[in-house]
Design a protein around this motif. Sequence first.
Motif, PDB file in Angstrom:
ATOM      1  N   GLY A  58      59.161 -17.407  42.878  1.00  0.00           N
ATOM      2  CA  GLY A  58      60.286 -17.395  41.965  1.00  0.00           C
ATOM      3  C   GLY A  58      59.924 -16.997  40.546  1.00  0.00           C
ATOM      4  N   THR A  59      58.675 -16.621  40.311  1.00  0.00           N
ATOM      5  CA  THR A  59      58.224 -16.198  38.978  1.00  0.00           C
ATOM      6  C   THR A  59      57.756 -14.749  39.082  1.00  0.00           C
ATOM      7  OG1 THR A  59      57.498 -18.456  38.560  1.00  0.00           O
ATOM      8  CG2 THR A  59      56.701 -16.765  37.065  1.00  0.00           C
ATOM      9  N   GLY A  60      57.941 -13.998  38.013  1.00  0.00           N
ATOM     10  CA  GLY A  60      57.611 -12.584  38.065  1.00  0.00           C
ATOM     11  C   GLY A  60      56.132 -12.292  37.912  1.00  0.00           C
ATOM     12  N   GLN A  61      55.642 -11.354  38.697  1.00  0.00           N
ATOM     13  CA  GLN A  61      54.307 -10.786  38.527  1.00  0.00           C
ATOM     14  C   GLN A  61      54.440  -9.265  38.428  1.00  0.00           C
ATOM     15  OE1 GLN A  61      54.477 -12.769  41.835  1.00  0.00           O
ATOM     16  NE2 GLN A  61      54.633 -14.449  40.356  1.00  0.00           N
ATOM     17  N   LYS A  62      53.496  -8.638  37.758  1.00  0.00           N
ATOM     18  CA  LYS A  62      53.504  -7.184  37.646  1.00  0.00           C
ATOM     19  C   LYS A  62      52.833  -6.596  38.881  1.00  0.00           C
ATOM     20  CE  LYS A  62      51.993  -3.323  34.748  1.00  0.00           C
ATOM     21  NZ  LYS A  62      51.206  -2.910  33.566  1.00  0.00           N
ATOM     22  N   ILE A  63      53.520  -5.667  39.546  1.00  0.00           N
ATOM     23  CA  ILE A  63      53.013  -5.058  40.770  1.00  0.00           C
ATOM     24  C   ILE A  63      52.793  -3.566  40.524  1.00  0.00           C
ATOM     25  CG2 ILE A  63      53.408  -4.662  43.218  1.00  0.00           C
ATOM     26  CD1 ILE A  63      53.189  -7.618  42.481  1.00  0.00           C
ATOM     27  N   ASP A  64      51.589  -3.074  40.793  1.00  0.00           N
ATOM     28  CA  ASP A  64      51.262  -1.653  40.665  1.00  0.00           C
ATOM     29  C   ASP A  64      50.802  -1.130  42.021  1.00  0.00           C
ATOM     30  OD1 ASP A  64      51.688  -1.403  37.848  1.00  0.00           O
ATOM     31  OD2 ASP A  64      49.785  -2.445  37.524  1.00  0.00           O
ATOM     32  N   ARG A  65      51.601  -0.225  42.605  1.00  0.00           N
ATOM     33  CA  ARG A  65      51.178   0.388  43.871  1.00  0.00           C
ATOM     34  C   ARG A  65      50.394   1.646  43.518  1.00  0.00           C
ATOM     35  NH1 ARG A  65      51.545   0.150  49.116  1.00  0.00           N
ATOM     36  NH2 ARG A  65      52.893  -1.682  49.128  1.00  0.00           N
ATOM     37  N   VAL A  66      49.079   1.572  43.655  1.00  0.00           N
ATOM     38  CA  VAL A  66      48.198   2.666  43.275  1.00  0.00           C
ATOM     39  C   VAL A  66      48.373   3.844  44.225  1.00  0.00           C
ATOM     40  CG1 VAL A  66      45.806   3.350  42.875  1.00  0.00           C
ATOM     41  CG2 VAL A  66      46.569   1.025  42.291  1.00  0.00           C
ATOM     42  N   ASP A  67      48.359   3.554  45.518  1.00  0.00           N
ATOM     43  CA  ASP A  67      48.600   4.572  46.539  1.00  0.00           C
ATOM     44  C   ASP A  67      49.063   3.845  47.794  1.00  0.00           C
ATOM     45  OD1 ASP A  67      46.246   3.615  47.886  1.00  0.00           O
ATOM     46  OD2 ASP A  67      45.032   4.914  46.595  1.00  0.00           O
ATOM     47  N   ALA A  68      49.148   4.564  48.903  1.00  0.00           N
ATOM     48  CA  ALA A  68      49.669   3.969  50.134  1.00  0.00           C
ATOM     49  C   ALA A  68      48.804   2.827  50.642  1.00  0.00           C
ATOM     50  CB  ALA A  68      49.796   5.048  51.218  1.00  0.00           C
ATOM     51  N   ASP A  69      47.547   2.771  50.210  1.00  0.00           N
ATOM     52  CA  ASP A  69      46.619   1.774  50.735  1.00  0.00           C
ATOM     53  C   ASP A  69      46.158   0.754  49.710  1.00  0.00           C
ATOM     54  OD1 ASP A  69      46.460   2.858  53.395  1.00  0.00           O
ATOM     55  OD2 ASP A  69      45.307   4.513  52.536  1.00  0.00           O
ATOM     56  N   THR A  70      46.633   0.844  48.470  1.00  0.00           N
ATOM     57  CA  THR A  70      46.128  -0.044  47.417  1.00  0.00           C
ATOM     58  C   THR A  70      47.272  -0.557  46.547  1.00  0.00           C
ATOM     59  OG1 THR A  70      44.090   1.256  47.341  1.00  0.00           O
ATOM     60  CG2 THR A  70      44.479  -0.313  45.538  1.00  0.00           C
ATOM     61  N   VAL A  71      47.304  -1.871  46.361  1.00  0.00           N
ATOM     62  CA  VAL A  71      48.290  -2.507  45.486  1.00  0.00           C
ATOM     63  C   VAL A  71      47.554  -3.479  44.584  1.00  0.00           C
ATOM     64  CG1 VAL A  71      50.363  -3.962  45.348  1.00  0.00           C
ATOM     65  CG2 VAL A  71      50.119  -2.299  47.211  1.00  0.00           C
ATOM     66  N   ARG A  72      47.952  -3.506  43.302  1.00  0.00           N
ATOM     67  CA  ARG A  72      47.382  -4.467  42.362  1.00  0.00           C
ATOM     68  C   ARG A  72      48.498  -5.339  41.814  1.00  0.00           C
ATOM     69  NH1 ARG A  72      44.132   0.173  39.837  1.00  0.00           N
ATOM     70  NH2 ARG A  72      42.226   0.228  41.096  1.00  0.00           N
ATOM     71  N   MET A  73      48.157  -6.585  41.549  1.00  0.00           N
ATOM     72  CA  MET A  73      49.104  -7.542  41.001  1.00  0.00           C
ATOM     73  C   MET A  73      48.459  -8.229  39.810  1.00  0.00           C
ATOM     74  SD  MET A  73      50.804 -10.910  42.833  1.00  0.00           S
ATOM     75  CE  MET A  73      49.222 -11.770  42.920  1.00  0.00           C
ATOM     76  N   SER A  74      49.253  -8.526  38.768  1.00  0.00           N
ATOM     77  CA  SER A  74      48.740  -9.267  37.622  1.00  0.00           C
ATOM     78  C   SER A  74      49.843 -10.161  37.080  1.00  0.00           C
ATOM     79  CB  SER A  74      48.241  -8.315  36.533  1.00  0.00           C
ATOM     80  OG  SER A  74      49.285  -7.479  36.076  1.00  0.00           O
ATOM     81  N   PHE A  75      49.443 -11.194  36.340  1.00  0.00           N
ATOM     82  CA  PHE A  75      50.421 -12.107  35.762  1.00  0.00           C
ATOM     83  C   PHE A  75      49.782 -12.794  34.564  1.00  0.00           C
ATOM     84  CE2 PHE A  75      47.830 -14.586  38.600  1.00  0.00           C
ATOM     85  CZ  PHE A  75      47.678 -15.813  37.978  1.00  0.00           C
ATOM     86  N   ALA A  76      50.614 -13.282  33.668  1.00  0.00           N
ATOM     87  CA  ALA A  76      50.160 -14.039  32.506  1.00  0.00           C
ATOM     88  C   ALA A  76      51.316 -14.903  32.035  1.00  0.00           C
ATOM     89  CB  ALA A  76      49.681 -13.114  31.382  1.00  0.00           C
ATOM     90  N   ASP A  77      51.042 -16.175  31.838  1.00  0.00           N
ATOM     91  CA  ASP A  77      52.060 -17.110  31.367  1.00  0.00           C
ATOM     92  C   ASP A  77      51.345 -18.265  30.678  1.00  0.00           C
ATOM     93  OD1 ASP A  77      54.152 -18.787  30.885  1.00  0.00           O
ATOM     94  OD2 ASP A  77      55.005 -18.682  32.875  1.00  0.00           O
TER      95      ASP A  77
END
Length: 841
Positions: A58-77
């Motif tokens: 229920g809290t937002g995280q930043k999602i970056d889909r680098v390519d079809a096989d790689t996803v990165r997630m980050s958050f700060a609060d």
Amino acid sequence: MEEMLAAILIASQTPAFDFDVASGRGLSVKVRGVPVVDGSWFQFYERGYTKGYYASRGTGQKIDRVDADTVRMSFADGPASGQASFRREGNRLVADYRFEWTGENPVLIEKGDLVWAPAFAQGSMTADGNAARSLSRRTYDQPGIAQRRFSPDASRYVLDSPVATVTVQADRPLTFFDARGYDQTWAEGTQVWWLGALALEASQGSPATLRQEWTIEPKAAGEAAPRTVPVRMVPAQDAKVPDESLPLLVPRPKTVQLDYSKPLAFNARFTYPAGRVRFMADFTQALARRFQLPAPDPKGNSIAVDAGVSKLGFKPGGYRITVTPNSITVLGEEDEGLRNGWRRLAQMAFVRNGRIHLPTGTVLDQPTLNWRGVHLFVGPTARAFHRKLWDRVLLPMGYNHAVLQCERSDWKAAPGIATPLTMKRADLKSLFEMYRNLGVDPIPLIQSWGHMEWLFANGRNTNLAFNKDVLYSIDPRKPEARKTMEAIWDEAIALLEPKTLHFGLDEVDMRGWPDDPELVTTLWEDYLPFLTGLAKRHGKDPMLWGDKMLAPGEAPDAALGDSREHAARRRKVLPPNTWIADWHYKADLNPRAFYPSLELFKREGFRPIASGWFLPENVKGLATAADIQRTGYLQTTWAGYESSEENMLKALPQFSAMILAAEYAWAGREETPANLGYDPTEQFRRMYFGNPSPLSKTPGFFVRWGEPLKTSTVEGIRFQTFAPLALGSALAGGGASVLNLPVKEKGRSLWLAVDTAVQANDGEATALVEAKLADGSTARRYIRYGQDVRAQDDTAATTLAPRKDGMSAVRLGLPAPIVSLSIRPGSPLSGLRVHGITLTD
């Protein structure tokens, strides 16, 4: 040869699995459409779960889909931050997590993946090479996870299923347990196991890390094909029959002396020897929701009716009902009691020999608690939904207060914040007027410090935020913030005319704040007199949640006051008789667990209202504590931020708990929830979704595709059942890709007796039913798991469709004669099975 090589090349390029990472939901992994991982989450918390700092659900995280096989997630609060990466390497998924903390004291991180249980329920598991216990579903008679564990913690788990073999390897031992039916919000309505780390430690300069590798080896899939099933229509004089069972009186009355063997035969011809009676429409309308009422018989008996308000010596809301072979008397303690008596009379009715009857005798009843309420939100469809909910369920259950969380309205004082969840001011005013006309006290709840996302919607009012990077709470030091809240409350009071103002104020510093209890207390001491002064200026009672005024040790949970000193200072600034919604969600049947906070608030001159959650043990323990401590009781819901029937269906246990709570708040029953003698969810379904029962047999047709095995009745619908027609399932195997049945006949309703081969998550579309009609149109209906149907080994009640002996009766309305019927899978998972089909007039 070239075609074969091309097929091999394409197959080699097809991923072994699909995966996704979404903000608030985390990781999901599927094989041929079958979930393997059905979400993941993590949270930062203090040891002992005394305080939570960050939760990914229920809290937002930043999602970056680098390519079809790689996803990165980050958050700060605030002091919590972190990153995660997910890489697909052939048939492996490598997940790396890093959790950082800059707070003064170390914290723990709980990180888990939700493994979809039905994918593996027919398989096996090993943990570090040793066989785990059976994966079949079982019941657990103790709270916590000890009984639920599949094995001791292990670093390597291997799970086998019909769709794939899955190996999970981690750089530390992980806990694996069955979360189906677990007493936590995240497990509500799901079919998941929990796999993860319970206590990773992080501190300044020393982040917590975790690596997991998922190796997925898919198994070959069989191909399902369409199937056309020859059928014939067989006339049936009893396709639908009346429900002649004796009624269940819920909540249980205090005194019942009724004779069902010598009843009053009901006929809608009345005489009024003592003159006009009030609120009788509450009785006739409730009766019409239960039965198909006939027109009054001019040659039948007339019933003498006497009703009114009387000094019975009962609590407000109490009543006395007397039924003789030719008369009805309903007396109530105040208007509330008279209306309660009429509704109870409708609940007492039953069918015999084609007529409605009322048992003769007497019912004496009064509430255990004077203050009985529910907490709901508002929204674009809230008025119609609330009216239906109260008419059919909550008024018969004896509730008399509603806390309506209504900040998401189109306030003139806060322009530009409207979203699809917003309720119009005129509709909100009408909603409050509706409540008062029903005899229910509506209390507006407008969050006025924390949980202020509503005020920051569409990028508005960010200048009022305490932390502009985390738009969660206003800064009460800012004059413009106070001015805005005062203007909104002035507007709400003028519009809604309430008696009590609920300012919220739970978890005010949960997000975007430094770990500084003194700052929170200082601001509390300055801001609370402003809010309570606003209530006093308007002649209203203030109300707020109690968690920030309880220190750890002063309550079993929801004690977020930081320390006894800070909690006491926060309580000290409240005026006497302030209403405190003292919420506690711990699943504990022992009411003594909840005494301390109720006693504390009462001792200091406040009026606490015990406020519970949907967990049965919590409802029983907390409502019983409210009885013993002589307070009120509030049943809370958190089914999204919009009150609607759709959201109710997604979180039905939160609403069926209102049935359960009535047994303790009104009836004061001593039995545990498991020993009440009925299923509150099934009772809720009957009351909210049930169709009026006919008084006599209704003709129709049975649809036959072989020799009948038996005849079954599901809540008045008769079925001839046969060897089931099954849709294909990736888990169960076999079945058709689509079922085509040449059903041709005239009727108003088509009923299917169905179950599923495999369990699924509540809300999952198991099948789509399509009926082609003689006028060229098509009638369609999805059959959803949990709402309409369940697997045979899933004993929980369904929401929309009646269910008996594992089979549900699912209805499709037919505005024109049917020409043909087709049923196709809604997903590749559960494998719908059709046991019988009936057409009724």
